[in-house]
Design a protein around this motif. Sequence first.
Motif, mmCIF file in Angstrom:
data_model
loop_
_atom_site.group_PDB
_atom_site.id
_atom_site.type_symbol
_atom_site.label_atom_id
_atom_site.label_comp_id
_atom_site.label_asym_id
_atom_site.label_seq_id
_atom_site.Cartn_x
_atom_site.Cartn_y
_atom_site.Cartn_z
ATOM 1 N N ARG A 156 0.874 -1.194 0.000
ATOM 2 C CA ARG A 156 0.000 0.000 0.000
ATOM 3 C C ARG A 156 0.898 1.228 0.000
ATOM 4 O O ARG A 156 1.749 1.402 0.867
ATOM 5 N N ASP A 157 0.654 2.076 -1.008
ATOM 6 C CA ASP A 157 1.454 3.308 -1.066
ATOM 7 C C ASP A 157 0.759 4.437 -0.322
ATOM 8 O O ASP A 157 -0.309 4.239 0.281
ATOM 9 N N LEU A 158 1.332 5.609 -0.383
ATOM 10 C CA LEU A 158 0.798 6.761 0.357
ATOM 11 C C LEU A 158 -0.544 7.235 -0.180
ATOM 12 O O LEU A 158 -1.300 7.910 0.526
ATOM 13 N N ASP A 159 -0.858 6.857 -1.401
ATOM 14 C CA ASP A 159 -2.157 7.237 -1.989
ATOM 15 C C ASP A 159 -3.226 6.170 -1.738
ATOM 16 O O ASP A 159 -4.292 6.191 -2.366
ATOM 17 N N ALA A 160 -2.919 5.200 -0.872
ATOM 18 C CA ALA A 160 -3.859 4.116 -0.532
ATOM 19 C C ALA A 160 -4.142 3.204 -1.724
ATOM 20 O O ALA A 160 -5.243 2.651 -1.863
ATOM 21 N N VAL A 161 -3.149 3.079 -2.586
ATOM 22 C CA VAL A 161 -3.270 2.169 -3.728
ATOM 23 C C VAL A 161 -2.570 0.859 -3.355
ATOM 24 O O VAL A 161 -1.406 0.852 -2.951
ATOM 25 N N TYR A 162 -3.315 -0.252 -3.545
ATOM 26 C CA TYR A 162 -2.773 -1.571 -3.213
ATOM 27 C C TYR A 162 -2.235 -2.237 -4.477
ATOM 28 O O TYR A 162 -2.897 -2.257 -5.522
ATOM 29 N N THR A 163 -1.036 -2.762 -4.343
ATOM 30 C CA THR A 163 -0.395 -3.461 -5.454
ATOM 31 C C THR A 163 -0.088 -4.892 -5.024
ATOM 32 O O THR A 163 0.422 -5.130 -3.932
ATOM 33 N N ILE A 164 -0.410 -5.853 -5.924
ATOM 34 C CA ILE A 164 -0.080 -7.256 -5.675
ATOM 35 C C ILE A 164 1.306 -7.494 -6.245
ATOM 36 O O ILE A 164 1.567 -7.210 -7.427
ATOM 37 N N GLN A 165 2.214 -7.992 -5.423
ATOM 38 C CA GLN A 165 3.592 -8.192 -5.827
ATOM 39 C C GLN A 165 3.986 -9.662 -5.712
ATOM 40 O O GLN A 165 3.492 -10.376 -4.845
ATOM 41 N N ALA A 166 4.905 -10.066 -6.581
ATOM 42 C CA ALA A 166 5.385 -11.449 -6.570
ATOM 43 C C ALA A 166 6.575 -11.572 -5.625
ATOM 44 O O ALA A 166 7.523 -10.803 -5.709
ATOM 45 N N ARG A 167 6.493 -12.510 -4.743
ATOM 46 C CA ARG A 167 7.566 -12.871 -3.811
ATOM 47 C C ARG A 167 8.171 -11.648 -3.106
ATOM 48 O O ARG A 167 9.374 -11.393 -3.192
ATOM 49 N N PRO A 168 7.348 -10.885 -2.395
ATOM 50 C CA PRO A 168 7.913 -9.758 -1.640
ATOM 51 C C PRO A 168 8.764 -10.275 -0.484
ATOM 52 O O PRO A 168 8.419 -11.268 0.141
ATOM 53 N N ARG A 169 9.865 -9.583 -0.206
ATOM 54 C CA ARG A 169 10.773 -10.044 0.831
ATOM 55 C C ARG A 169 11.620 -8.883 1.331
ATOM 56 O O ARG A 169 11.813 -7.884 0.632
ATOM 57 N N THR A 170 12.128 -9.030 2.522
ATOM 58 C CA THR A 170 12.996 -8.014 3.119
ATOM 59 C C THR A 170 14.438 -8.448 2.957
ATOM 60 O O THR A 170 14.802 -9.588 3.306
ATOM 61 N N THR A 171 15.267 -7.567 2.398
ATOM 62 C CA THR A 171 16.681 -7.857 2.202
ATOM 63 C C THR A 171 17.527 -6.800 2.928
ATOM 64 O O THR A 171 16.997 -5.870 3.551
ATOM 65 N N ARG A 172 18.805 -6.950 2.793
ATOM 66 C CA ARG A 172 19.733 -5.994 3.413
ATOM 67 C C ARG A 172 19.531 -4.599 2.830
ATOM 68 O O ARG A 172 19.732 -3.587 3.502
ATOM 69 N N ASP A 173 19.104 -4.557 1.584
ATOM 70 C CA ASP A 173 18.913 -3.263 0.920
ATOM 71 C C ASP A 173 17.504 -2.720 1.082
ATOM 72 O O ASP A 173 17.171 -1.681 0.504
ATOM 73 N N GLY A 174 16.653 -3.437 1.788
ATOM 74 C CA GLY A 174 15.277 -2.999 1.982
ATOM 75 C C GLY A 174 14.284 -3.988 1.407
ATOM 76 O O GLY A 174 14.580 -5.180 1.269
ATOM 77 N N MET A 175 13.072 -3.548 1.048
ATOM 78 C CA MET A 175 12.022 -4.406 0.508
ATOM 79 C C MET A 175 12.258 -4.644 -0.979
ATOM 80 O O MET A 175 12.497 -3.707 -1.746
ATOM 81 N N GLU A 176 12.176 -5.925 -1.364
ATOM 82 C CA GLU A 176 12.328 -6.295 -2.760
ATOM 83 C C GLU A 176 11.203 -7.251 -3.156
ATOM 84 O O GLU A 176 10.555 -7.862 -2.305
ATOM 85 N N ASN A 177 10.982 -7.418 -4.466
ATOM 86 C CA ASN A 177 9.994 -8.370 -4.989
ATOM 87 C C ASN A 177 10.376 -8.726 -6.412
ATOM 88 O O ASN A 177 11.298 -8.143 -6.984
ATOM 89 N N ASP A 178 9.644 -9.662 -7.002
ATOM 90 C CA ASP A 178 9.920 -10.117 -8.374
ATOM 91 C C ASP A 178 9.021 -9.439 -9.397
ATOM 92 O O ASP A 178 8.815 -9.961 -10.495
ATOM 93 N N GLY A 179 8.444 -8.345 -9.013
ATOM 94 C CA GLY A 179 7.618 -7.592 -9.948
ATOM 95 C C GLY A 179 6.178 -7.483 -9.487
ATOM 96 O O GLY A 179 5.695 -8.246 -8.651
ATOM 97 N N ASP A 180 5.502 -6.472 -10.031
ATOM 98 C CA ASP A 180 4.094 -6.265 -9.707
ATOM 99 C C ASP A 180 3.223 -7.236 -10.496
ATOM 100 O O ASP A 180 3.460 -7.488 -11.688
#
Length: 205
Positions: free
Chosen positions: A29-53
């Motif tokens: 969910r972004d600041l505009d309250a828009v929800y995005t479905i993401q593939a394989r979201p995960r937390t890494t050393r560099d922050g939040m990552e995923n395999d695409g929307d």
Amino acid sequence: MNARLSPEREAEIAARAEAATPGPWGTHRDLDAVYTIQARPRTTRDGMENDGDIATLAVGRLDAEGYANARFAAHAREDVPALLAELAAVRAERDRYRAAWQSASFRAEARGEGILRITRDRETYQGWLEQEQAVTQQLRVRIAELEAANAEAVGVSESLYRRLSDGMLAGSALYAALTMPTTPEQRQAALDKFKAVAHREEPAR
């Protein structure tokens, strides 16, 4: 939708699940309250990552409803295959129980037919036994009649044998009296004995 799930529709659902982007999926969910479905979201050393929307939900609904829709869509990636696997397991279990029930039903039917066959055979055997018993009783009666007739024949034979023996003895005595030097009294005694034997009554049968 009240229609039962047909094998064709189940196959279509499985094909769509198989073709979709591999999971797991997550929501953002972004600041505009828009929800995005993401593939394989995960937390890494560099922050939040995923395999695409995967998809973005349209703006304009209540935030709670948008969140529920996003979670439903994201979890569908794992829920649908899980439900399909559970459906296959339930169907296999149903088939096992159905096969067991049919087997038990066939065995019960066969056992029932066996009992009926034994009952019919028992009635048949009982009829044969009664017939044999009747024949046996007839044979016993006939044997008794033959034994009685045989006893009577033996009695008559013995009587005839005695008459024949007495006759032969009397005839021999008469012959001796007539051919050998004897007194008139001896000849008369031999003749009387012969007449007595010749006129003896035959025993009643």
